[in-house]
Design an enzyme around this catalytic site. Structure first.
Site, PDB file in Angstrom:
ATOM      1  N   SER A  12       0.825  -1.202   0.000  1.00  0.00           N
ATOM      2  CA  SER A  12       0.000   0.000   0.000  1.00  0.00           C
ATOM      3  C   SER A  12       0.869   1.267   0.000  1.00  0.00           C
ATOM      4  CB  SER A  12      -0.926  -0.043   1.226  1.00  0.00           C
ATOM      5  OG  SER A  12      -1.659   1.142   1.339  1.00  0.00           O
ATOM      6  N   ARG A  38      11.781  -9.303  -1.172  1.00  0.00           N
ATOM      7  CA  ARG A  38      12.189 -10.706  -1.211  1.00  0.00           C
ATOM      8  C   ARG A  38      11.964 -11.221  -2.628  1.00  0.00           C
ATOM      9  NH1 ARG A  38       7.748 -12.375   2.721  1.00  0.00           N
ATOM     10  NH2 ARG A  38       6.874 -10.810   1.353  1.00  0.00           N
ATOM     11  N   ASP A  46       4.426  -3.997   9.616  1.00  0.00           N
ATOM     12  CA  ASP A  46       5.104  -3.688  10.880  1.00  0.00           C
ATOM     13  C   ASP A  46       5.719  -4.926  11.522  1.00  0.00           C
ATOM     14  OD1 ASP A  46       4.548  -0.849  11.044  1.00  0.00           O
ATOM     15  OD2 ASP A  46       2.454  -1.446  11.237  1.00  0.00           O
ATOM     16  N   HIS A  52       5.326   4.563  10.258  1.00  0.00           N
ATOM     17  CA  HIS A  52       4.570   4.335  11.496  1.00  0.00           C
ATOM     18  C   HIS A  52       5.607   4.043  12.573  1.00  0.00           C
ATOM     19  CE1 HIS A  52       1.568   3.095  14.306  1.00  0.00           C
ATOM     20  NE2 HIS A  52       1.664   1.789  14.101  1.00  0.00           N
ATOM     21  N   GLY A  63      -2.211   4.151   0.934  1.00  0.00           N
ATOM     22  CA  GLY A  63      -1.265   4.326  -0.155  1.00  0.00           C
ATOM     23  C   GLY A  63      -1.915   4.723  -1.472  1.00  0.00           C
ATOM     24  N   ASP A 110      -2.198   6.829  16.247  1.00  0.00           N
ATOM     25  CA  ASP A 110      -2.534   6.021  15.077  1.00  0.00           C
ATOM     26  C   ASP A 110      -3.235   4.733  15.507  1.00  0.00           C
ATOM     27  OD1 ASP A 110      -2.011   5.673  12.027  1.00  0.00           O
ATOM     28  OD2 ASP A 110      -1.364   3.771  12.896  1.00  0.00           O
ATOM     29  N   GLU A 149      -7.281   3.846  14.721  1.00  0.00           N
ATOM     30  CA  GLU A 149      -7.753   2.678  13.954  1.00  0.00           C
ATOM     31  C   GLU A 149      -8.543   1.699  14.817  1.00  0.00           C
ATOM     32  OE1 GLU A 149      -3.966   1.796  12.321  1.00  0.00           O
ATOM     33  OE2 GLU A 149      -3.361   0.395  13.881  1.00  0.00           O
ATOM     34  N   GLU A 174     -29.097   1.688   4.948  1.00  0.00           N
ATOM     35  CA  GLU A 174     -29.215   2.644   6.056  1.00  0.00           C
ATOM     36  C   GLU A 174     -27.935   2.772   6.873  1.00  0.00           C
ATOM     37  OE1 GLU A 174     -31.340   4.871   6.615  1.00  0.00           O
ATOM     38  OE2 GLU A 174     -32.713   4.183   5.032  1.00  0.00           O
ATOM     39  N   SER A 208     -31.634  16.692   7.155  1.00  0.00           N
ATOM     40  CA  SER A 208     -32.911  17.336   7.492  1.00  0.00           C
ATOM     41  C   SER A 208     -32.959  17.742   8.966  1.00  0.00           C
ATOM     42  CB  SER A 208     -34.061  16.360   7.210  1.00  0.00           C
ATOM     43  OG  SER A 208     -34.001  15.284   8.133  1.00  0.00           O
TER      44      SER A 208
HETATM   45  P1  NAD Z   1       1.539  -3.808   2.931  1.00  0.00           P
HETATM   46  O1  NAD Z   1       1.158  -5.015   3.703  1.00  0.00           O
HETATM   47  O2  NAD Z   1       0.535  -3.180   2.033  1.00  0.00           O
HETATM   48  O3  NAD Z   1       2.829  -4.083   2.030  1.00  0.00           O
HETATM   49  C1  NAD Z   1       3.885  -4.856   2.450  1.00  0.00           C
HETATM   50  C2  NAD Z   1       4.960  -4.967   1.395  1.00  0.00           C
HETATM   51  O4  NAD Z   1       6.123  -5.491   2.020  1.00  0.00           O
HETATM   52  C3  NAD Z   1       4.618  -5.931   0.268  1.00  0.00           C
HETATM   53  O5  NAD Z   1       5.182  -5.426  -0.913  1.00  0.00           O
HETATM   54  C4  NAD Z   1       5.335  -7.215   0.680  1.00  0.00           C
HETATM   55  O6  NAD Z   1       5.691  -8.002  -0.420  1.00  0.00           O
HETATM   56  C5  NAD Z   1       6.582  -6.625   1.327  1.00  0.00           C
HETATM   57  N1  NAD Z   1       7.234  -7.504   2.298  1.00  0.00           N
HETATM   58  C6  NAD Z   1       6.657  -8.309   3.212  1.00  0.00           C
HETATM   59  N2  NAD Z   1       7.597  -8.930   3.939  1.00  0.00           N
HETATM   60  C7  NAD Z   1       8.800  -8.494   3.471  1.00  0.00           C
HETATM   61  C8  NAD Z   1      10.146  -8.750   3.811  1.00  0.00           C
HETATM   62  N3  NAD Z   1      10.459  -9.606   4.785  1.00  0.00           N
HETATM   63  N4  NAD Z   1      11.136  -8.125   3.106  1.00  0.00           N
HETATM   64  C9  NAD Z   1      10.828  -7.249   2.118  1.00  0.00           C
HETATM   65  N5  NAD Z   1       9.569  -6.955   1.762  1.00  0.00           N
HETATM   66  C10 NAD Z   1       8.582  -7.571   2.421  1.00  0.00           C
HETATM   67  O7  NAD Z   1       2.077  -2.740   4.015  1.00  0.00           O
HETATM   68  P2  NAD Z   1       1.553  -1.239   4.256  1.00  0.00           P
HETATM   69  O8  NAD Z   1       0.129  -1.293   4.718  1.00  0.00           O
HETATM   70  O9  NAD Z   1       1.939  -0.386   3.107  1.00  0.00           O
HETATM   71  O10 NAD Z   1       2.413  -0.836   5.548  1.00  0.00           O
HETATM   72  C11 NAD Z   1       3.757  -0.413   5.434  1.00  0.00           C
HETATM   73  C12 NAD Z   1       4.058   0.545   6.569  1.00  0.00           C
HETATM   74  O11 NAD Z   1       3.283   1.733   6.387  1.00  0.00           O
HETATM   75  C13 NAD Z   1       3.683   0.025   7.954  1.00  0.00           C
HETATM   76  O12 NAD Z   1       4.648   0.515   8.863  1.00  0.00           O
HETATM   77  C14 NAD Z   1       2.335   0.667   8.219  1.00  0.00           C
HETATM   78  O13 NAD Z   1       2.031   0.814   9.602  1.00  0.00           O
HETATM   79  C15 NAD Z   1       2.547   2.014   7.564  1.00  0.00           C
HETATM   80  N6  NAD Z   1       1.336   2.738   7.157  1.00  0.00           N
HETATM   81  C16 NAD Z   1       0.401   2.114   6.392  1.00  0.00           C
HETATM   82  C17 NAD Z   1      -0.707   2.807   5.952  1.00  0.00           C
HETATM   83  C18 NAD Z   1      -1.728   2.151   5.054  1.00  0.00           C
HETATM   84  O14 NAD Z   1      -2.642   2.839   4.620  1.00  0.00           O
HETATM   85  N7  NAD Z   1      -1.632   0.890   4.693  1.00  0.00           N
HETATM   86  C19 NAD Z   1      -0.875   4.159   6.316  1.00  0.00           C
HETATM   87  C20 NAD Z   1       0.139   4.788   7.062  1.00  0.00           C
HETATM   88  C21 NAD Z   1       1.233   4.059   7.480  1.00  0.00           C
HETATM   89 MG    MG Z   2      -1.807   2.288  11.670  1.00  0.00          MG
END
Ligand code: NAD
Ligand code: MG
Length: 347
Positions: A21, A42, A77, A102, A128, A185, A189, A221, A246
């Site tokens: 994302s 990976r 995370d 984060h 994202g 955060d 959520e 609704e 309304s």
């Molecule tokens: P995600 O789950 O959408 O994406 C994870 C990505 O990491 C994927 O491309 C996956 O293939 C890759 N991945 C997984 N394990 C891996 C590894 N061991 N080595 C390399 N790549 C690996 O994650 P996200 O939701 O984008 O979250 C990423 C960060 O952004 C987190 O810290 C999250 O808290 C933060 N964040 C997310 C959002 C959101 O809207 N999703 C908003 C703000 C902050």
């Molecule tokens: Mg969060």
């Protein structure tokens, strides 16, 4: 973007670890801002091919880190501590910057970064797909930024330059610290955005259906129309919502809203916040993840099986125009298929 602020990354190589994302949106926006981006993934992971198809140099995380002046840690995370230990810490150049979206792992000490590097955060306040689609329209998503560790003396400038590079500087940047971002955060959520809102919708749906009303009408609704209300909140707060509904709806709001979400709800919100602050939530989540997500899977399945989802699936199949505008424009801007569920997470 502000060319002044971007200057401190202009000569830098940025490694974006993760292409989900946030990772995909950041990588695309940074590249379109003229910055040098390599994606670290990976080799057997699901997003490798996609990042390559979208024109990035893709390498294993350790290789991406080795040449980088700034490493953006945008994997889930729960995988970040092992990623830091195995791929980042042994390979990161002295004086480089480590960036998070984060604060969880740094705040709860799952990652204790080397003392010779900058540790910063740029946390977009949106998913994202929106970070990308707003950027593609010449706008941005507001971002929080923070400096945890300033080894180079330029940590803040780097964080601001990164935030500018992803478009956040076009919207708004708000200074915070890792503790405040992490706790607020998680609270948002859990209590309101994901947990609170879906529980409110499910309870409202069940109340109507158990009283004998048609599930299709209950769906409209309590779930479908929620978007129309939230859009008014987004544009003009509760004030704008009150202007557009309304007098009857306003009176009903005044006399019933606080009966449903009463002082008991607020007291339990305070319990949730306390468990975030004292580390109980983090400890439970880390344990759950390490155990293979048994409760997570069960809770998730219960959400997916809820009757509001069954009726919703049928109704949405008859409303193809509901495909979010952001997704459509993200498709147009990037000429690729959007993420499977671009709005699946708030963050
Ligand atoms: P995600 O789950 O959408 O994406 C994870 C990505 O990491 C994927 O491309 C996956 O293939 C890759 N991945 C997984 N394990 C891996 C590894 N061991 N080595 C390399 N790549 C690996 O994650 P996200 O939701 O984008 O979250 C990423 C960060 O952004 C987190 O810290 C999250 O808290 C933060 N964040 C997310 C959002 C959101 O809207 N999703 C908003 C703000 C902050
Ligand atoms: Mg969060």
């Amino acid at each position: 973007m502000n060319p002044q602020a971007s200057h401190s990354l202009a000569q830098s190589r940025i490694a974006v670890l993760g292409y989900g994302s946030q990772g995909r949106a950041h990588a695309l926006n940074l590249r379109d801002s003229g910055l040098d981006v390599v994606v670290g993934l990976r080799r057997n992971g699901g997003s490798w091919q996609r990042a390559e198809d979208e024109g990035f140099a893709v390498v294993e995380p350790a290789d991406a880190v080795r040449d980088a002046d700034l490493v953006a840690v945008l994997t889930p995370d729960m995988v970040q501590p092992a990623l830091y230990r195995d791929a980042i810490e042994p390979n990161l150049k002295p004086g480089a910057a480590l960036l998070f979206a984060h604060g969880f792992n740094v705040h709860f000490k799952q990652i204790e970064p080397r003392s010779d590097i900058d540790v910063v955060m740029v946390a977009p306040k949106g998913p994202g797909a929106l970070v990308r689609s707003e950027y593609a329209r010449g706008r941005g998503v507001p971002c929080l930024f923070a400096v945890q560790q300033d080894a180079s003396g330029h940590a803040e400038a780097r964080a601001r330059a990164y935030a500018d590079g992803i478009g956040g500087g076009r919207a708004m940047l708000i200074r915070t610290d890792f503790k405040e971002e992490t706790e607020t955060d998680l609270f948002g959520e859990q209590a309101v955005l994901c947990g609170g809102a879906s529980a409110l919708v499910q309870a409202g749906f069940e109340t109507l259906v158990e009283a004998g009303y048609q599930p299709e009408i209950a769906y409209y609704e309590v779930l479908h129309e929620l978007k129309l209300i939230v859009d008014l909140f987004y544009e003009g707060g509760i004030t704008k919502m009150l202007e557009f509904v309304s007098e009857t709806a306003q009176y009903g709001d005044f006399v019933s809203g606080s009966r449903v979400v009463d002082a008991g709800v607020k007291a339990r919100m305070q319990d949730v916040l306390r468990e975030i602050q004292d580390g109980t939530f983090a400890r439970n989540w880390i344990t759950e993840y390490a155990a293979g997500l048994p409760n997570y899977k069960r809770f998730r399945q219960a959400d997916l099986d809820h009757p509001v989802e069954q009726v919703g699936k049928k109704l949405r199949a008859r409303m193809p125009w509901l495909q979010p505008a952001e997704t459509q424009s993200a498709v147009a801007a990037d000429t690729v298929t959007p993420l499977v569920t671009p709005f699946k997470r708030v963050g």
